[in-house]
Design an enzyme around this catalytic site. Sequence first.
Site, PDB file in Angstrom:
ATOM      1  CG  HIS A 166     -27.598  18.979  77.490  1.00 49.81           C
ATOM      2  ND1 HIS A 166     -26.391  19.118  76.838  1.00 49.81           N
ATOM      3  CD2 HIS A 166     -28.541  19.410  76.616  1.00 49.81           C
ATOM      4  CE1 HIS A 166     -26.596  19.613  75.630  1.00 49.81           C
ATOM      5  NE2 HIS A 166     -27.898  19.789  75.461  1.00 49.81           N
TER       6      HIS A 166
ATOM      7  CG  HIS B 283     -31.411  19.329  74.283  1.00 46.21           C
ATOM      8  ND1 HIS B 283     -30.965  20.631  74.326  1.00 46.21           N
ATOM      9  CD2 HIS B 283     -32.718  19.374  74.669  1.00 46.21           C
ATOM     10  CE1 HIS B 283     -31.954  21.425  74.717  1.00 46.21           C
ATOM     11  NE2 HIS B 283     -33.021  20.686  74.938  1.00 46.21           N
TER      12      HIS B 283
ATOM     13  CG  ASP C 105     -28.628  18.249  69.786  1.00 44.66           C
ATOM     14  OD1 ASP C 105     -29.336  18.201  70.797  1.00 44.66           O
ATOM     15  OD2 ASP C 105     -27.831  19.181  69.537  1.00 44.66           O
ATOM     16  CG  HIS C 106     -25.769  17.239  73.055  1.00 44.47           C
ATOM     17  ND1 HIS C 106     -24.547  17.846  73.248  1.00 44.47           N
ATOM     18  CD2 HIS C 106     -26.586  18.202  72.562  1.00 44.47           C
ATOM     19  CE1 HIS C 106     -24.623  19.130  72.890  1.00 44.47           C
ATOM     20  NE2 HIS C 106     -25.856  19.367  72.473  1.00 44.47           N
TER      21      HIS C 106
ATOM     22  CG  HIS D 242     -28.767  24.263  77.210  1.00 42.35           C
ATOM     23  ND1 HIS D 242     -28.612  25.229  76.231  1.00 42.35           N
ATOM     24  CD2 HIS D 242     -29.081  23.106  76.541  1.00 42.35           C
ATOM     25  CE1 HIS D 242     -28.833  24.691  75.046  1.00 42.35           C
ATOM     26  NE2 HIS D 242     -29.120  23.413  75.208  1.00 42.35           N
TER      27      HIS D 242
ATOM     28  CG  ASP E 239     -25.633  22.521  73.953  1.00 43.59           C
ATOM     29  OD1 ASP E 239     -24.480  22.352  73.517  1.00 43.59           O
ATOM     30  OD2 ASP E 239     -26.660  22.225  73.317  1.00 43.59           O
TER      31      ASP E 239
ATOM     32  CG  HIS F 169     -23.524  22.613  69.764  1.00 41.77           C
ATOM     33  ND1 HIS F 169     -24.269  22.073  68.748  1.00 41.77           N
ATOM     34  CD2 HIS F 169     -24.375  22.750  70.815  1.00 41.77           C
ATOM     35  CE1 HIS F 169     -25.510  21.871  69.168  1.00 41.77           C
ATOM     36  NE2 HIS F 169     -25.600  22.281  70.428  1.00 41.77           N
TER      37      HIS F 169
END
Length: 279
Positions: free
Chosen positions: A64, A66, A68-69, A143, A167, A230
């Site tokens: 996805h 986000h 942080d990914h 998510h 996530d 995670h």
Amino acid sequence: MASTFRVTLLGTGVPIPSAERFGPATLIEAGDHTILIDAGRGATIRLFQIGVPIGKIDALLLTHFHSDHTVGARQKPFHVVGPTGTAELVRHLEAAYSRDIEIRIEDEKLPRESAAITVKEFADDGVVYETGDLRVIAFTVDHGAAIKPAYGYRIEYQGRVAVISGDTRYNENVVKYGTGADLLIHEVAMARSELLEEPSIQRIVNHHTSPREAGFVFARAKPKLAAFTHLVMLASESVAAPSIEDLIAETRETYSGPLEVGKDLTCFEIGDTVVVRRR
């Protein structure tokens, strides 16, 4: 004779910076094939630590969008696979680094194709990457209502299977695609009861899977080995984060099978059994 099928957790952390847990990223090595699932903060450092050159990565698959990914994605000849919207993400990354790209092409006399990124988007569950004996199936996860698209991945290689939840909240698709897997890697979120009264904490937890819920997933899917990555272990100035022991204890309320709490650079070698190594 079956060749190596190895899964390494490069990053098991969250957006809050930590030297022990970098951003979400998982390395898949299947024979001569090498792919990366997500590219969180520090992914390239972890690759360097285990001696895998960035140029060896055949493809980056995104769960996805986000940051942080995705923040660990680097400009190089690359094949990126992800849900609808991936091309836009890559296009803006290229624009953000356009001056750097042009300077390096001129200064280092590099061919322009050395900075090329190819993109493949998908919009439905199914096979999204296939080469030789390696096949990757994407499946929709949940998510949160506003965080779409969001996917997990099932990686199949020479009769062996590793599944990464991405996530997600508790989701039937993870059970469906994770059933009978050699390795099922799941995200998890946890906070102490006194902290759960805060609306901001509730919002975070409600976008993820609790240890007890993850235990239900593992118990139903029955993988050879279940593992956490995670780790969203929430805290405040006055309330400490839950411990790993707390995480395991709550998971054991619903699951009694083999369990590993992942750390950065935890490695799973998948064969007749799943061997855990920390390198």
